[in-house]
Design a protein around this motif. Structure first.
Motif, PDB file in Angstrom:
ATOM      1  N   UNK A  46      -1.102 -12.277   0.337  1.00 22.53           N
ATOM      2  CA  UNK A  46      -2.178 -12.597  -0.610  1.00 22.53           C
ATOM      3  C   UNK A  46      -3.171 -11.442  -0.787  1.00 22.53           C
ATOM      4  N   UNK A  47      -2.956 -10.318  -0.106  1.00 21.65           N
ATOM      5  CA  UNK A  47      -3.875  -9.186  -0.211  1.00 21.65           C
ATOM      6  C   UNK A  47      -3.703  -8.451  -1.536  1.00 21.65           C
ATOM      7  N   UNK A  48      -4.818  -7.902  -1.998  1.00 24.39           N
ATOM      8  CA  UNK A  48      -4.831  -7.055  -3.199  1.00 24.39           C
ATOM      9  C   UNK A  48      -5.351  -5.681  -2.793  1.00 24.39           C
ATOM     10  N   UNK A  49      -5.233  -4.734  -3.686  1.00 28.15           N
ATOM     11  CA  UNK A  49      -5.680  -3.376  -3.404  1.00 28.15           C
ATOM     12  C   UNK A  49      -7.124  -3.299  -2.955  1.00 28.15           C
ATOM     13  N   UNK A  50      -7.973  -4.181  -3.502  1.00 28.29           N
ATOM     14  CA  UNK A  50      -9.398  -4.162  -3.155  1.00 28.29           C
ATOM     15  C   UNK A  50      -9.646  -4.599  -1.706  1.00 28.29           C
ATOM     16  N   UNK A  51      -8.642  -5.223  -1.067  1.00 30.36           N
ATOM     17  CA  UNK A  51      -8.776  -5.651   0.330  1.00 30.36           C
ATOM     18  C   UNK A  51      -8.464  -4.524   1.316  1.00 30.36           C
ATOM     19  N   UNK A  52      -8.050  -3.383   0.784  1.00 27.59           N
ATOM     20  CA  UNK A  52      -7.625  -2.270   1.634  1.00 27.59           C
ATOM     21  C   UNK A  52      -8.621  -1.119   1.592  1.00 27.59           C
ATOM     22  N   UNK A  53      -8.594  -0.316   2.631  1.00 29.34           N
ATOM     23  CA  UNK A  53      -9.332   0.937   2.676  1.00 29.34           C
ATOM     24  C   UNK A  53      -8.285   2.025   2.865  1.00 29.34           C
ATOM     25  N   UNK A  54      -8.106   2.838   1.839  1.00 25.08           N
ATOM     26  CA  UNK A  54      -7.158   3.952   1.922  1.00 25.08           C
ATOM     27  C   UNK A  54      -7.943   5.202   1.535  1.00 25.08           C
ATOM     28  N   UNK A  55      -8.105   6.111   2.494  1.00 29.76           N
ATOM     29  CA  UNK A  55      -8.855   7.342   2.255  1.00 29.76           C
ATOM     30  C   UNK A  55      -7.944   8.515   2.603  1.00 29.76           C
ATOM     31  N   UNK A  56      -7.474   9.207   1.563  1.00 30.78           N
ATOM     32  CA  UNK A  56      -6.582  10.352   1.746  1.00 30.78           C
ATOM     33  C   UNK A  56      -7.380  11.614   1.478  1.00 30.78           C
ATOM     34  N   UNK A  57      -7.517  12.447   2.508  1.00 28.28           N
ATOM     35  CA  UNK A  57      -8.211  13.723   2.381  1.00 28.28           C
ATOM     36  C   UNK A  57      -7.244  14.850   2.730  1.00 28.28           C
ATOM     37  N   UNK A  58      -7.667  16.089   2.492  1.00 28.93           N
ATOM     38  CA  UNK A  58      -6.793  17.244   2.701  1.00 28.93           C
ATOM     39  C   UNK A  58      -6.251  17.309   4.126  1.00 28.93           C
ATOM     40  N   UNK A  59      -7.048  16.946   5.129  1.00 24.04           N
ATOM     41  CA  UNK A  59      -6.585  17.024   6.514  1.00 24.04           C
ATOM     42  C   UNK A  59      -6.912  15.767   7.311  1.00 24.04           C
ATOM     43  N   UNK A  60      -7.151  14.645   6.596  1.00 26.69           N
ATOM     44  CA  UNK A  60      -7.516  13.406   7.292  1.00 26.69           C
ATOM     45  C   UNK A  60      -6.976  12.211   6.509  1.00 26.69           C
ATOM     46  N   UNK A  61      -6.594  11.179   7.257  1.00 28.33           N
ATOM     47  CA  UNK A  61      -6.090   9.961   6.632  1.00 28.33           C
ATOM     48  C   UNK A  61      -6.667   8.745   7.344  1.00 28.33           C
ATOM     49  N   UNK A  62      -7.171   7.792   6.568  1.00 24.90           N
ATOM     50  CA  UNK A  62      -7.610   6.501   7.093  1.00 24.90           C
ATOM     51  C   UNK A  62      -6.992   5.448   6.188  1.00 24.90           C
ATOM     52  N   UNK A  66      -9.872  -3.751   4.926  1.00 19.81           N
ATOM     53  CA  UNK A  66     -11.347  -3.725   4.977  1.00 19.81           C
ATOM     54  C   UNK A  66     -11.845  -4.643   6.081  1.00 19.81           C
ATOM     55  N   UNK A  67     -12.826  -4.172   6.845  1.00 17.25           N
ATOM     56  CA  UNK A  67     -13.442  -4.975   7.884  1.00 17.25           C
ATOM     57  C   UNK A  67     -12.650  -5.047   9.182  1.00 17.25           C
ATOM     58  N   UNK A  68     -11.512  -4.372   9.262  1.00 14.13           N
ATOM     59  CA  UNK A  68     -10.693  -4.348  10.480  1.00 14.13           C
ATOM     60  C   UNK A  68     -10.484  -2.913  10.935  1.00 14.13           C
ATOM     61  N   UNK A  69     -10.018  -2.772  12.169  1.00 11.22           N
ATOM     62  CA  UNK A  69      -9.664  -1.438  12.657  1.00 11.22           C
ATOM     63  C   UNK A  69      -8.573  -0.865  11.749  1.00 11.22           C
ATOM     64  N   UNK A  70      -8.642   0.412  11.399  1.00 10.62           N
ATOM     65  CA  UNK A  70      -7.601   0.993  10.542  1.00 10.62           C
ATOM     66  C   UNK A  70      -6.222   0.923  11.212  1.00 10.62           C
ATOM     67  N   UNK A  71      -5.203   0.762  10.402  1.00 13.15           N
ATOM     68  CA  UNK A  71      -3.827   0.797  10.896  1.00 13.15           C
ATOM     69  C   UNK A  71      -3.501   2.225  11.324  1.00 13.15           C
ATOM     70  N   UNK A  72      -4.009   3.172  10.564  1.00 14.45           N
ATOM     71  CA  UNK A  72      -3.823   4.586  10.884  1.00 14.45           C
ATOM     72  C   UNK A  72      -5.110   5.325  10.547  1.00 14.45           C
ATOM     73  N   UNK A  73      -5.538   6.181  11.449  1.00 17.85           N
ATOM     74  CA  UNK A  73      -6.770   6.934  11.228  1.00 17.85           C
ATOM     75  C   UNK A  73      -6.725   8.196  12.073  1.00 17.85           C
ATOM     76  N   UNK A  74      -6.966   9.330  11.441  1.00 18.86           N
ATOM     77  CA  UNK A  74      -7.018  10.561  12.213  1.00 18.86           C
ATOM     78  C   UNK A  74      -6.806  11.796  11.370  1.00 18.86           C
ATOM     79  N   UNK A  75      -6.804  12.917  12.081  1.00 19.15           N
ATOM     80  CA  UNK A  75      -6.599  14.215  11.443  1.00 19.15           C
ATOM     81  C   UNK A  75      -5.113  14.450  11.237  1.00 19.15           C
ATOM     82  N   UNK A  76      -4.772  15.003  10.076  1.00 22.67           N
ATOM     83  CA  UNK A  76      -3.392  15.360   9.796  1.00 22.67           C
ATOM     84  C   UNK A  76      -3.080  16.687  10.481  1.00 22.67           C
ATOM     85  N   UNK A  77      -1.835  16.901  10.934  1.00 22.21           N
ATOM     86  CA  UNK A  77      -1.516  18.158  11.619  1.00 22.21           C
ATOM     87  C   UNK A  77      -1.523  19.366  10.683  1.00 22.21           C
TER      88      UNK A  77
END
Length: 189
Positions: A46-62, A66-77
């Motif tokens: 039942x989730x929609x895109x607005x329920x997610x937090x996706x932050x793609x940066x040049x050397x970081x990904x989260x 929303x409101x929960x611990x990220x499934x993946x979070x950290x610096x890209x190699x």
């Protein structure tokens, strides 16, 4: 000098088994080609895109809910092309939804040992890439691969590589310009 011996078949099997267990324990799945990397994880249907937090940066990904611990979070190699990296939310056959994240690598010449630097590594020396055609490569990479293939063939036949030929041509040109110099006893490295 340290004595480095090859691992036995049993040691190799144990290492692969441990690596598989570490990767299976991650809350996401990932795979890569030499040019890009894809990450997937499931969320409730039942989730929609607005329920997610996706932050793609040049050397970081989260990425996560929303409101929960990220499934993946950290610096890209290694850095990625943010403008060519995307994410989608698609229905999965089991009634959940699949978050698919596509990262476009800047360097198309190296395998990533992990998605984020805090995650367990894989042994990139054991990766067997899919066969690809030279025509699939961009011009610069294709030229580099063709030169490496040429140099490898030359070495196998005991002939000079392209760099060796270039050096010999420069020396020959110099000798022609300076016939007064004696190069008979010169050692060129």
């Amino acid at each position: 000098m340290a004595d480095t011996k090859e691992p036995t078949a049993a040691e190799e099997a144990l290492a692969r088994s441990q690596e598989k267990a570490e990767q299976d324990a991650l809350p996401y799945k990932w795979n890569q080609t030499i040019g890009d990397l894809d990450i997937t994880f499931n969320v409730p249907g039942n989730f929609k895109g607005k329920d997610l937090v996706i932050n793609i940066q040049k050397q970081k990904l989260v990425a996560g809910v929303k409101g929960q611990e990220p499934v993946i979070s950290g610096d890209l190699p290694f850095p990625i092309r943010v403008d060519d990296s995307t994410w989608t939310l698609a229905p999965a056959p089991d009634g959940t939804k699949l978050v698919e994240i596509h990262l476009d690598k800047i360097s198309k010449l190296e395998w990533w040992p992990h998605v984020v630097t805090s995650a367990p590594k894989i042994d990139v020396t054991k990766i067997v890439p899919d066969n690809s055609k030279l025509s699939d490569l961009d011009g610069e990479t294709r030229g580099m691969v063709e030169k490496m293939m040429y140099d490898q063939r030359q070495k196998e036949m005991g002939l000079p590589t392209s760099d060796d030929q270039k050096k010999a041509d420069i020396l020959k040109k110099f000798q022609e310009q300076h016939p007064e110099m004696d190069f008979s006893n010169a050692k060129i490295n």
